[in-house]
Design a protein around this motif. Sequence first.
Motif, PDB file in Angstrom:
ATOM      1  N   MET A   1      13.097   2.715  14.282  1.00  0.00           N
ATOM      2  CA  MET A   1      12.575   3.432  13.112  1.00  0.00           C
ATOM      3  C   MET A   1      11.241   2.808  12.716  1.00  0.00           C
ATOM      4  SD  MET A   1      14.284   3.917   9.359  1.00  0.00           S
ATOM      5  CE  MET A   1      13.402   4.769   8.065  1.00  0.00           C
ATOM      6  N   TYR A   2      10.203   3.221  13.407  1.00  0.00           N
ATOM      7  CA  TYR A   2       8.891   2.747  13.010  1.00  0.00           C
ATOM      8  C   TYR A   2       7.831   3.722  13.482  1.00  0.00           C
ATOM      9  CZ  TYR A   2       8.116   0.862  17.745  1.00  0.00           C
ATOM     10  OH  TYR A   2       7.959   0.715  19.091  1.00  0.00           O
ATOM     11  N   ILE A   3       6.669   3.637  12.826  1.00  0.00           N
ATOM     12  CA  ILE A   3       5.580   4.567  13.086  1.00  0.00           C
ATOM     13  C   ILE A   3       4.621   3.918  14.077  1.00  0.00           C
ATOM     14  CG2 ILE A   3       3.664   5.823  12.050  1.00  0.00           C
ATOM     15  CD1 ILE A   3       5.277   5.763   9.406  1.00  0.00           C
ATOM     16  N   LYS A   4       4.451   4.539  15.223  1.00  0.00           N
ATOM     17  CA  LYS A   4       3.616   3.966  16.278  1.00  0.00           C
ATOM     18  C   LYS A   4       2.173   4.441  16.150  1.00  0.00           C
ATOM     19  CE  LYS A   4       7.566   3.948  19.452  1.00  0.00           C
ATOM     20  NZ  LYS A   4       8.071   4.390  20.777  1.00  0.00           N
ATOM     21  N   SER A   5       1.584   4.180  15.007  1.00  0.00           N
ATOM     22  CA  SER A   5       0.198   4.581  14.768  1.00  0.00           C
ATOM     23  C   SER A   5      -0.564   3.410  14.183  1.00  0.00           C
ATOM     24  CB  SER A   5       0.137   5.784  13.815  1.00  0.00           C
ATOM     25  OG  SER A   5      -1.197   6.003  13.386  1.00  0.00           O
ATOM     26  N   ALA A   6      -1.499   2.877  14.942  1.00  0.00           N
ATOM     27  CA  ALA A   6      -2.292   1.760  14.459  1.00  0.00           C
ATOM     28  C   ALA A   6      -3.134   2.156  13.244  1.00  0.00           C
ATOM     29  CB  ALA A   6      -3.189   1.244  15.582  1.00  0.00           C
ATOM     30  N   ARG A   7      -3.599   3.401  13.220  1.00  0.00           N
ATOM     31  CA  ARG A   7      -4.429   3.842  12.098  1.00  0.00           C
ATOM     32  C   ARG A   7      -3.624   3.888  10.793  1.00  0.00           C
ATOM     33  NH1 ARG A   7      -9.337   5.546  13.707  1.00  0.00           N
ATOM     34  NH2 ARG A   7      -9.607   6.029  15.931  1.00  0.00           N
ATOM     35  N   LEU A   8      -2.425   4.452  10.869  1.00  0.00           N
ATOM     36  CA  LEU A   8      -1.589   4.495   9.673  1.00  0.00           C
ATOM     37  C   LEU A   8      -1.176   3.091   9.246  1.00  0.00           C
ATOM     38  CD1 LEU A   8       0.719   7.584  10.327  1.00  0.00           C
ATOM     39  CD2 LEU A   8      -1.139   7.372   8.667  1.00  0.00           C
ATOM     40  N   SER A   9      -0.861   2.241  10.229  1.00  0.00           N
ATOM     41  CA  SER A   9      -0.481   0.868   9.914  1.00  0.00           C
ATOM     42  C   SER A   9      -1.636   0.131   9.248  1.00  0.00           C
ATOM     43  CB  SER A   9      -0.057   0.143  11.196  1.00  0.00           C
ATOM     44  OG  SER A   9       0.350  -1.178  10.916  1.00  0.00           O
ATOM     45  N   LEU A  10      -2.843   0.315   9.766  1.00  0.00           N
ATOM     46  CA  LEU A  10      -4.018  -0.320   9.174  1.00  0.00           C
ATOM     47  C   LEU A  10      -4.236   0.168   7.745  1.00  0.00           C
ATOM     48  CD1 LEU A  10      -6.592  -2.040   9.287  1.00  0.00           C
ATOM     49  CD2 LEU A  10      -7.744  -0.075  10.372  1.00  0.00           C
ATOM     50  N   GLY A  11      -4.135   1.483   7.536  1.00  0.00           N
ATOM     51  CA  GLY A  11      -4.325   2.030   6.197  1.00  0.00           C
ATOM     52  C   GLY A  11      -3.301   1.482   5.213  1.00  0.00           C
ATOM     53  N   PHE A  12      -2.039   1.405   5.645  1.00  0.00           N
ATOM     54  CA  PHE A  12      -0.987   0.868   4.773  1.00  0.00           C
ATOM     55  C   PHE A  12      -1.263  -0.587   4.441  1.00  0.00           C
ATOM     56  CE2 PHE A  12       2.954  -1.282   3.883  1.00  0.00           C
ATOM     57  CZ  PHE A  12       3.638  -0.395   3.061  1.00  0.00           C
ATOM     58  N   LYS A  13      -1.629  -1.370   5.439  1.00  0.00           N
ATOM     59  CA  LYS A  13      -1.852  -2.803   5.223  1.00  0.00           C
ATOM     60  C   LYS A  13      -3.061  -3.042   4.320  1.00  0.00           C
ATOM     61  CE  LYS A  13       0.387  -4.473   9.452  1.00  0.00           C
ATOM     62  NZ  LYS A  13       1.269  -3.303   9.579  1.00  0.00           N
ATOM     63  N   LEU A  14      -4.097  -2.252   4.464  1.00  0.00           N
ATOM     64  CA  LEU A  14      -5.253  -2.410   3.583  1.00  0.00           C
ATOM     65  C   LEU A  14      -4.888  -2.077   2.134  1.00  0.00           C
ATOM     66  CD1 LEU A  14      -8.128  -0.942   5.797  1.00  0.00           C
ATOM     67  CD2 LEU A  14      -7.728  -3.346   5.209  1.00  0.00           C
ATOM     68  N   ALA A  15      -4.090  -1.030   1.952  1.00  0.00           N
ATOM     69  CA  ALA A  15      -3.625  -0.696   0.602  1.00  0.00           C
ATOM     70  C   ALA A  15      -2.758  -1.820   0.047  1.00  0.00           C
ATOM     71  CB  ALA A  15      -2.845   0.621   0.633  1.00  0.00           C
ATOM     72  N   ALA A  16      -1.916  -2.414   0.918  1.00  0.00           N
ATOM     73  CA  ALA A  16      -1.055  -3.515   0.484  1.00  0.00           C
ATOM     74  C   ALA A  16      -1.875  -4.759   0.143  1.00  0.00           C
ATOM     75  CB  ALA A  16      -0.031  -3.837   1.577  1.00  0.00           C
ATOM     76  N   VAL A  17      -2.962  -4.988   0.871  1.00  0.00           N
ATOM     77  CA  VAL A  17      -3.859  -6.106   0.549  1.00  0.00           C
ATOM     78  C   VAL A  17      -4.396  -5.934  -0.865  1.00  0.00           C
ATOM     79  CG1 VAL A  17      -6.142  -7.087   1.032  1.00  0.00           C
ATOM     80  CG2 VAL A  17      -4.528  -6.704   2.901  1.00  0.00           C
ATOM     81  N   ILE A  18      -4.836  -4.730  -1.192  1.00  0.00           N
ATOM     82  CA  ILE A  18      -5.389  -4.467  -2.525  1.00  0.00           C
ATOM     83  C   ILE A  18      -4.319  -4.645  -3.597  1.00  0.00           C
ATOM     84  CG2 ILE A  18      -6.376  -2.685  -4.020  1.00  0.00           C
ATOM     85  CD1 ILE A  18      -7.703  -1.539  -1.458  1.00  0.00           C
ATOM     86  N   ALA A  19      -3.128  -4.083  -3.359  1.00  0.00           N
ATOM     87  CA  ALA A  19      -2.051  -4.151  -4.361  1.00  0.00           C
ATOM     88  C   ALA A  19      -1.558  -5.577  -4.567  1.00  0.00           C
ATOM     89  CB  ALA A  19      -0.897  -3.246  -3.931  1.00  0.00           C
ATOM     90  N   SER A  20      -1.319  -6.291  -3.460  1.00  0.00           N
ATOM     91  CA  SER A  20      -0.807  -7.660  -3.593  1.00  0.00           C
ATOM     92  C   SER A  20      -1.886  -8.589  -4.139  1.00  0.00           C
ATOM     93  CB  SER A  20      -0.279  -8.169  -2.249  1.00  0.00           C
ATOM     94  OG  SER A  20      -1.293  -8.162  -1.255  1.00  0.00           O
ATOM     95  N   GLY A  21      -3.135  -8.364  -3.740  1.00  0.00           N
ATOM     96  CA  GLY A  21      -4.230  -9.160  -4.286  1.00  0.00           C
ATOM     97  C   GLY A  21      -4.400  -8.943  -5.780  1.00  0.00           C
ATOM     98  N   TYR A  22      -4.209  -7.699  -6.209  1.00  0.00           N
ATOM     99  CA  TYR A  22      -4.314  -7.396  -7.635  1.00  0.00           C
ATOM    100  C   TYR A  22      -3.202  -8.092  -8.420  1.00  0.00           C
ATOM    101  CZ  TYR A  22      -4.631  -4.651 -11.953  1.00  0.00           C
ATOM    102  OH  TYR A  22      -4.752  -4.272 -13.263  1.00  0.00           O
ATOM    103  N   GLY A  23      -2.002  -8.107  -7.858  1.00  0.00           N
ATOM    104  CA  GLY A  23      -0.900  -8.805  -8.515  1.00  0.00           C
ATOM    105  C   GLY A  23      -1.180 -10.285  -8.677  1.00  0.00           C
TER     106      GLY A  23
END
Length: 230
Positions: A1-23
């Motif tokens: 159960m995982y998404i085999k898309s580097a682009r989607l993974s990169l987009g998610f991780k960049l959003a997570a960087v912003i969210a976790s950094g903001y916290g």
Amino acid sequence: MYIKSARLSLGFKLAAVIASGYGLYLNSGLPAGAFRPSMLLYFTIQSNVLCLVSFLMGAWRCGHYLAQGAQGECPPANMLWKGATIMAITTTLLIYWLVLAKVDFQMEAAINPLNNLTVHLFTPVLMLLDWLLFDRKGLLRRRHPLQWALVPVLYYAFTLVASALGARYMDEARYPYFFIDPDVVGWGQVALNVALVAAGFIGLGYLLLGLDALLRRKNVPGNGVGAAVV
């Protein structure tokens, strides 16, 4: 159960960087005008820093992979270290909502509701989703949960050293959390609590290992039977 898309993974991780950094920013003291290094002594903050580093490293792997013109899933993370991060932030999530929230625990006097929500809920959920959606399953090993159990033990050793060096927390407490503060619950209860948290790490670790194996089998084409985790 995982998404085999580097682009989607990169987009998610960049959003997570912003969210976790903001916290982390919200809990740094900077919104009030001064950085508070003492916040780095809390397990909550340390586990959130681990998540931020994990998201950054994952984004770098995906970005480097895509920059080379490659397609498909990102190169896998080192699951010993990412698994330790998952265990640490999951423990932060569970202990806060099951124990600390009941006693109105705060890491600083003037609190914005987002301070607690970002580091105790949003970042933990993002970390779990990152593993669930974008990490290849079957990379965890049976030895990992026992290795991860060192995390709370090492953290308590860290708090002992910090206390001996004069660290102080809310209300001048010498330890960051009441359940590991011998001034509040006594040394015997502290030893029991640290042992329980370490046991919880092991239990959660094997739960993650089992889920990893189950999801791997579901991802195998054909009859759904995958190789055993070793």
